[in-house]
Design an enzyme around this catalytic site. Structure first.
Site, PDB file in Angstrom:
ATOM      1  N   GLY A 277      -9.296  -1.854   1.550  1.00 33.96           N
ATOM      2  CA  GLY A 277      -8.934  -0.450   1.376  1.00 33.96           C
ATOM      3  C   GLY A 277      -9.634   0.078   0.138  1.00 33.96           C
ATOM      4  O   GLY A 277     -10.620   0.818   0.208  1.00 33.96           O
ATOM      5  N   ARG A 278      -9.134  -0.371  -1.014  1.00 37.20           N
ATOM      6  CA  ARG A 278      -9.666   0.088  -2.293  1.00 37.20           C
ATOM      7  C   ARG A 278     -11.177  -0.137  -2.412  1.00 37.20           C
ATOM      8  O   ARG A 278     -11.901   0.730  -2.901  1.00 37.20           O
ATOM      9  CB  ARG A 278      -8.961  -0.688  -3.416  1.00 37.20           C
ATOM     10  CG  ARG A 278      -9.220  -0.160  -4.810  1.00 37.20           C
ATOM     11  CD  ARG A 278      -8.660  -1.122  -5.867  1.00 37.20           C
ATOM     12  NE  ARG A 278      -7.277  -1.467  -5.662  1.00 37.20           N
ATOM     13  CZ  ARG A 278      -6.245  -0.792  -6.165  1.00 37.20           C
ATOM     14  NH1 ARG A 278      -6.463   0.262  -6.925  1.00 37.20           N
ATOM     15  NH2 ARG A 278      -5.007  -1.169  -5.925  1.00 37.20           N
ATOM     16  N   TYR A 318       0.892   2.418 -12.921  1.00 31.35           N
ATOM     17  CA  TYR A 318       0.389   1.065 -13.221  1.00 31.35           C
ATOM     18  C   TYR A 318      -0.321   0.973 -14.566  1.00 31.35           C
ATOM     19  O   TYR A 318      -1.062   0.007 -14.779  1.00 31.35           O
ATOM     20  CB  TYR A 318      -0.652   0.619 -12.192  1.00 31.35           C
ATOM     21  CG  TYR A 318      -0.363   0.842 -10.739  1.00 31.35           C
ATOM     22  CD1 TYR A 318       0.749   0.268 -10.126  1.00 31.35           C
ATOM     23  CD2 TYR A 318      -1.245   1.563  -9.951  1.00 31.35           C
ATOM     24  CE1 TYR A 318       0.973   0.444  -8.771  1.00 31.35           C
ATOM     25  CE2 TYR A 318      -1.025   1.741  -8.591  1.00 31.35           C
ATOM     26  CZ  TYR A 318       0.084   1.174  -8.012  1.00 31.35           C
ATOM     27  OH  TYR A 318       0.291   1.340  -6.674  1.00 31.35           O
ATOM     28  N   CYS A 346       6.163  17.774 -17.202  1.00 27.50           N
ATOM     29  CA  CYS A 346       7.144  17.522 -18.257  1.00 27.50           C
ATOM     30  C   CYS A 346       7.645  16.089 -18.240  1.00 27.50           C
ATOM     31  O   CYS A 346       8.819  15.825 -17.971  1.00 27.50           O
ATOM     32  CB  CYS A 346       8.310  18.480 -18.098  1.00 27.50           C
ATOM     33  SG  CYS A 346       7.744  20.175 -18.089  1.00 27.50           S
ATOM     34  N   TYR A 375      -5.853   5.281  -3.405  1.00 28.23           N
ATOM     35  CA  TYR A 375      -4.527   5.397  -4.015  1.00 28.23           C
ATOM     36  C   TYR A 375      -4.476   6.596  -4.968  1.00 28.23           C
ATOM     37  O   TYR A 375      -3.820   6.555  -6.001  1.00 28.23           O
ATOM     38  CB  TYR A 375      -4.125   4.074  -4.704  1.00 28.23           C
ATOM     39  CG  TYR A 375      -4.234   2.900  -3.747  1.00 28.23           C
ATOM     40  CD1 TYR A 375      -3.311   2.751  -2.718  1.00 28.23           C
ATOM     41  CD2 TYR A 375      -5.295   1.994  -3.814  1.00 28.23           C
ATOM     42  CE1 TYR A 375      -3.427   1.716  -1.800  1.00 28.23           C
ATOM     43  CE2 TYR A 375      -5.417   0.958  -2.900  1.00 28.23           C
ATOM     44  CZ  TYR A 375      -4.482   0.830  -1.899  1.00 28.23           C
ATOM     45  OH  TYR A 375      -4.600  -0.191  -0.981  1.00 28.23           O
TER      46      TYR A 375
HETATM   47  C1  LIG Z   1      -2.604  -2.498   0.843  1.00 25.39           C
HETATM   48  C2  LIG Z   1      -2.989  -3.446   1.906  1.00 25.39           C
HETATM   49  C3  LIG Z   1      -4.343  -3.692   2.156  1.00 25.39           C
HETATM   50  C4  LIG Z   1      -5.463  -3.067   1.353  1.00 25.39           C
HETATM   51  O1  LIG Z   1      -5.485  -3.525   0.043  1.00 25.39           O
HETATM   52  P1  LIG Z   1      -6.708  -3.128  -0.913  1.00 25.39           P
HETATM   53  O2  LIG Z   1      -6.369  -3.767  -2.195  1.00 25.39           O
HETATM   54  O3  LIG Z   1      -6.724  -1.657  -0.997  1.00 25.39           O
HETATM   55  O4  LIG Z   1      -7.938  -3.686  -0.306  1.00 25.39           O
HETATM   56  C5  LIG Z   1      -4.662  -4.536   3.194  1.00 25.39           C
HETATM   57  N1  LIG Z   1      -3.696  -5.138   3.937  1.00 25.39           N
HETATM   58  C6  LIG Z   1      -2.377  -4.921   3.713  1.00 25.39           C
HETATM   59  C7  LIG Z   1      -1.379  -5.599   4.578  1.00 25.39           C
HETATM   60  C8  LIG Z   1      -1.985  -4.079   2.689  1.00 25.39           C
HETATM   61  O5  LIG Z   1      -0.687  -3.875   2.460  1.00 25.39           O
END
Ligand SMILES: *Cc1c(COP(=O)(O)O)cnc(C)c1O
Length: 423
Positions: A277-278, A318, A346, A375
């Site tokens: 994802g990231r 975080y 605020c 995110y």
């Molecule tokens: C959040 C998540 C991802 C993606 O994580 P990244 O760190 O953004 O690559 C993949 N699989 C599951 C099950 C997740 O919860």
């Protein structure tokens, strides 16, 4: 690598100057680069091509429809964690057969919707959930394709709030009970056991924890096969990190990560899935903001900007670091006094950076919070009556608002007065 750079003294997304987008769309706004998203997806696709692995982009990192359309158009599948995400993925054109449904708390309605849609696989996170899936599938007269998520109990050496693969985390089935749960799953009429899944955390900057987890999965597969359990598929989750702190963090490239997968799991004859994802969306986006005030205090200087913790929660949530680049390129040897960059909300936690060495910024100046593509917008909310921040996608020399800023009258659109308060 990303496609945000200074051209003729102004920060551009690909060929579009960010000040032009800010003038047309207003600030704050997220700006995403098509070239960067494409480049990152291709890096994973190329690295894993030899392993025949499927890439299921984890849309919780950035679920904008245009981003999903772009990635699924290149062949990506989608990892979803709720019925809402599944509906959004389908609406963006993702084929159901390329959707993996993850998440620790699937409701019966979500399970039914996933089976109805015909998703590739549901990743099961607990025994009660396994039973719920079995019940729903039998009621519908189908067999649910599942992978069982196990918790390999490895330390991903990342921020405590984004580690997921330790025994004390809520995710997956404990390592020590995995074998028994798989055996039981094989006996359930509504369940078709396809394999195992893991996801050990996020923003992981070292291949060591991945390797440790994959080796444990390898042992598990041998054990399960000896028990007569089918293991055709392995879902390895996401988690590869991105450089938030230029010069300080150097995450391994997808090719090195793929090499670890090949070395540890490549010979098991399993269909592999990864869920980045990231690593795909993170540095494909920036949050553009305008400085409203400069407050010179006795002990510190504040730059008050028009973005806030409701637009980009990561620093508040975080303690995350985002590099901050002025949109007008500072002279090479500009002085960099320390400044606190804060939003107008605020809450003291509405602070993007403390004691940050930045070229002096004045009211009206534009800045960009870098590496905000993952995110970021997905976590935005309307706290303090601040409308959701808009999103813009750039492609070469063109751009488009892919989620508009709500109008102020939209802010309360879902609210309704009880008759005794209405006059
Ligand atoms: C959040 C998540 C991802 C993606 O994580 P990244 O760190 O953004 O690559 C993949 N699989 C599951 C099950 C997740 O919860």
């Amino acid at each position: 690598m990303h496609h945000f750079s200074y051209i003729d003294g102004r920060l551009h997304a690909e060929s579009v100057p960010l000040d032009r987008i800010a003038a047309e769309v207003g600030t704050p706004c997220y700006v995403y680069s098509t070239a960067t998203l494409t480049r990152h997806y291709r890096a994973f696709a190329d690295a894993f091509a030899g392993l025949g692995a499927s890439i299921c982009y984890a849309m919780k990192a950035n679920g904008n429809r245009a981003v999903l359309r772009l990635l699924t158009g290149m062949g990506s599948g989608v990892d979803v964690v709720s019925g809402g995400e599944m509906a959004l993925a389908l609406a963006a054109g993702a084929p159901a057969g390329r959707i993996v449904f993850s998440g620790v708390g699937k409701t019966e309605d979500e399970i039914a919707a996933a089976l109805q849609a015909g998703v590739h696989q549901l990743n099961v996170e607990s025994e009660p959930e396994l039973d719920a899936i079995d019940t729903v599938a039998r009621r519908m007269g189908v067999k649910a394709p599942v992978a069982i998520r196990v918790n390999p109990d490895v330390d991903a050496a990342t921020h405590a709030k984004i580690t997921t693969g330790k025994a004390e985390n809520k995710f997956g089935i404990e390592w020590t009970s995995a074998r028994q749960v798989f055996r039981r799953a094989m006996t359930l009429e509504g369940i078709a056991v396809k394999g195992a899944a893991i996801h050990i955390g996020s923003q992981i900057l070292d291949l060591g924890p991945f390797e440790a987890a994959f080796l444990k999965v390898r042992d598990l597969v041998a054990m399960l096969r000896a028990d007569g359990v089918t293991v055709e598929r392995l879902d390895l989750g996401g988690g590869l990190g991105v450089p938030y702190h230029q010069g300080d963090e150097s995450p391994p490239p997808p090719a090195a990560y793929a090499e670890v997968v090949r070395r540890t799991l490549g010979d098991l004859g399993c269909a592999l899935t990864i869920e980045p994802g990231r690593a795909i969306a993170g540095n494909a986006g920036v949050l553009v903001s305008r400085v409203i005030y400069r407050k010179d205090g006795i002990t510190r200087t504040f730059a008050v900007v028009d973005a806030a913790m409701n637009d980009l929660m990561r620093p508040a949530l975080y303690d995350a670091w985002h590099d901050i680049w002025p949109v007008v390129e500072p002279p090479a040897h500009a002085e960099r006094p320390l400044v606190d960059v804060v939003g107008p909300v605020c809450e003291t936690t509405d602070t993007f950076a403390r004691d940050r060495a930045l070229p002096p910024v004045a009211p009206g100046d534009l800045i960009a919070f870098m590496t905000a593509g993952a995110y970021g917008a997905v976590m935005a909310n309307q706290y303090n009556g601040r409308p959701l921040v808009p999103e813009v996608l750039v492609d070469g020399d063109r751009f488009h608002v892919v989620r508009r800023r709500p109008r102020l009258e939209d802010l309360a659109a879902l609210e309704d007065l009880p008759p005794w308060l209405a006059d």
